[in-house]
Design a protein around this motif. Structure first.
Motif, short mmCIF file in Angstrom:
data_model
loop_
_atom_site.label_atom_id
_atom_site.label_comp_id
_atom_site.label_asym_id
_atom_site.label_seq_id
_atom_site.Cartn_x
_atom_site.Cartn_y
_atom_site.Cartn_z
N ILE A 86 -17.53 -1.35 -30.85
CA ILE A 86 -17.21 -1.13 -29.44
C ILE A 86 -15.75 -0.72 -29.27
O ILE A 86 -14.83 -1.43 -29.68
CB ILE A 86 -17.48 -2.42 -28.62
CG1 ILE A 86 -18.93 -2.87 -28.82
CG2 ILE A 86 -17.18 -2.20 -27.14
CD1 ILE A 86 -19.23 -4.23 -28.24
N ASP A 87 -15.56 0.44 -28.66
CA ASP A 87 -14.22 0.88 -28.26
C ASP A 87 -13.67 -0.06 -27.19
O ASP A 87 -14.43 -0.75 -26.50
CB ASP A 87 -14.34 2.31 -27.72
CG ASP A 87 -13.06 2.80 -27.07
OD1 ASP A 87 -12.01 2.78 -27.74
OD2 ASP A 87 -13.11 3.19 -25.89
N THR A 110 -14.06 1.32 -22.25
CA THR A 110 -15.39 0.93 -22.74
C THR A 110 -15.59 -0.58 -22.57
O THR A 110 -16.23 -1.02 -21.63
CB THR A 110 -15.57 1.35 -24.21
OG1 THR A 110 -15.38 2.77 -24.32
CG2 THR A 110 -16.97 1.01 -24.71
N PHE A 137 -20.40 2.17 -28.95
CA PHE A 137 -20.09 2.41 -27.55
C PHE A 137 -18.73 3.09 -27.46
O PHE A 137 -17.76 2.63 -28.08
CB PHE A 137 -20.01 1.08 -26.78
CG PHE A 137 -21.32 0.37 -26.61
CD1 PHE A 137 -22.04 0.46 -25.43
CD2 PHE A 137 -21.83 -0.43 -27.63
CE1 PHE A 137 -23.25 -0.20 -25.27
CE2 PHE A 137 -23.03 -1.10 -27.49
CZ PHE A 137 -23.74 -0.99 -26.29
N GLY A 138 -18.62 4.16 -26.67
CA GLY A 138 -17.33 4.83 -26.52
C GLY A 138 -17.28 5.72 -25.31
O GLY A 138 -18.28 5.89 -24.60
N ASP A 139 -16.09 6.32 -25.09
CA ASP A 139 -15.94 7.13 -23.87
C ASP A 139 -15.01 8.33 -24.03
O ASP A 139 -15.07 9.26 -23.22
CB ASP A 139 -15.43 6.26 -22.72
CG ASP A 139 -13.97 5.84 -22.90
OD1 ASP A 139 -13.17 6.05 -21.98
OD2 ASP A 139 -13.63 5.28 -23.97
N ASP A 184 -13.26 8.76 -29.82
CA ASP A 184 -14.53 8.13 -30.18
C ASP A 184 -15.53 9.16 -30.73
O ASP A 184 -16.61 8.78 -31.18
CB ASP A 184 -15.16 7.44 -28.97
CG ASP A 184 -14.28 6.33 -28.40
OD1 ASP A 184 -13.69 5.59 -29.21
OD2 ASP A 184 -14.19 6.22 -27.17
N MET A 231 -20.41 5.57 -22.32
CA MET A 231 -20.17 4.94 -21.03
C MET A 231 -20.35 5.96 -19.91
O MET A 231 -20.18 7.16 -20.11
CB MET A 231 -18.76 4.35 -20.99
CG MET A 231 -18.45 3.38 -22.10
SD MET A 231 -19.57 1.95 -22.17
CE MET A 231 -19.05 1.07 -20.68
N ALA A 260 -17.53 8.26 -19.51
CA ALA A 260 -17.15 9.03 -20.70
C ALA A 260 -16.95 10.50 -20.35
O ALA A 260 -17.51 11.02 -19.37
CB ALA A 260 -18.23 8.90 -21.77
N ASN A 278 -17.50 1.52 -17.34
CA ASN A 278 -16.82 0.31 -17.80
C ASN A 278 -16.53 -0.65 -16.65
O ASN A 278 -16.34 -1.85 -16.88
CB ASN A 278 -15.52 0.66 -18.52
CG ASN A 278 -14.55 1.44 -17.65
OD1 ASN A 278 -14.94 2.28 -16.83
ND2 ASN A 278 -13.26 1.18 -17.82
N ILE A 304 -21.72 -1.90 -20.88
CA ILE A 304 -22.14 -2.47 -22.17
C ILE A 304 -23.26 -3.48 -21.96
O ILE A 304 -24.29 -3.45 -22.65
CB ILE A 304 -20.94 -3.13 -22.89
CG1 ILE A 304 -19.96 -2.05 -23.37
CG2 ILE A 304 -21.41 -3.97 -24.08
CD1 ILE A 304 -18.68 -2.61 -23.97
#
Length: 266
Positions: free
Chosen positions: A4-5, A9, A214-216, A220, A234, A237, A252, A257
């Protein structure tokens, strides 16, 4: 395994972990799912959030500096892709292409030769709880090593001009990412979040297909380029991340998440 970022995120716009997100991750941990934080930050910049999630000790891990360093949460280094003074000189030369600040980041502190710092650079130093040292070029020792170099400014258009002036060979020599519109980061070619997550997963006995990420943002992207990962973008993102994702969740600030975990995992 969940990778997870942090910024954009795990963290809300207020730089907090929202209660529902925290509960969902605690439920995941209780179900035997490994939770790993994957950030461009150093360990000092993720520690309070790791502590909040109950991630402590030598059996918990973090992907740091966009994958340049992987450490357990007892600060033991498992993977390292450091840069040296030859790279330092290259980055300083590239800084002349435009009016941007340049910072060299190590696990211990950040270094810059710029006397006038961008607001972004000052904010990043504060958020990561890392000391920012200003020193002259001749004060850097010949054996100086660092995890990544970061170019910042307070004008995204100025950063666009800098980015567009970089020669092709530079992108072929370094792992370059635009983590934010006003931030460009340079690391070793062998350093990326995606590769670091894959290597850590293998060490822990997980297949790539058992990893959800998970990222945006642009830093990432390497995670989303590994097709075997279960890739969640996300809602906030950037478009290129959403296009690579298997699933796009809420933002976020709306417990993206937690909602993805309840829909896809638990």
């Amino acid at each position: 395994m969940l990778a997870i970022d942090l910024d954009g995120t795990l963290l809300s716009s207020a730089k907090t972990i929202l209660p529902a997100t925290q509960r969902a991750l605690e439920e995941a941990k209780a179900a035997g799912i490994k939770v790993v934080l994957a950030s461009g930050r150093p360990l000092s910049g993720i520690k309070e959030y790791a502590d909040q999630l109950g991630l402590k000790g030598r059996d918990e891990y973090a992907i740091l500096f966009n994958g340049a360093i992987v450490q357990n949460l007892d600060q033991e280094v498992l993977i390292s892709h450091e840069l040296d003074m030859q790279d330092f000189n290259t980055f300083v030369h590239m800084q002349r292409l435009s009016h941007v600040n340049l910072t060299f980041e190590t696990p211990e502190r950040f270094y810059s030769m710029d006397k006038k710092l961008s607001i972004r650079m000052q904010v990043d130093g504060a958020e990561t709880k890392n000391q920012l040292w200003l020193q002259d070029r001749e004060d850097f020792k010949k054996d100086f090593k660092f995890a990544k170099a970061v170019y910042t400014c307070d004008d995204p258009e100025q950063m666009d001009r800098f980015w567009n002036r970089l020669p092709d060979w530079f992108f072929q020599s370094y792992a370059m990412v635009r983590s934010w519109p006003d931030v460009a980061e340079a690391g070793s070619l062998g350093a990326s979040k995606g590769l670091a997550i894959s290597e850590l997963a293998s060490r822990l006995g997980f297949k790539n297909s058992e990893v959800m990420i998970f990222g945006d943002q642009g830093n990432d992207r390497s995670m989303f380029e590994i097709a075997d990962f279960q890739r969640v973008a996300m809602g906030n993102a950037i478009d290129e991340i959403k296009e690579l994702a298997d699933y796009v969740t809420e933002t976020n600030d709306r417990d993206g998440i937690a909602k993805a975990l309840h829909k896809l995992v638990m």
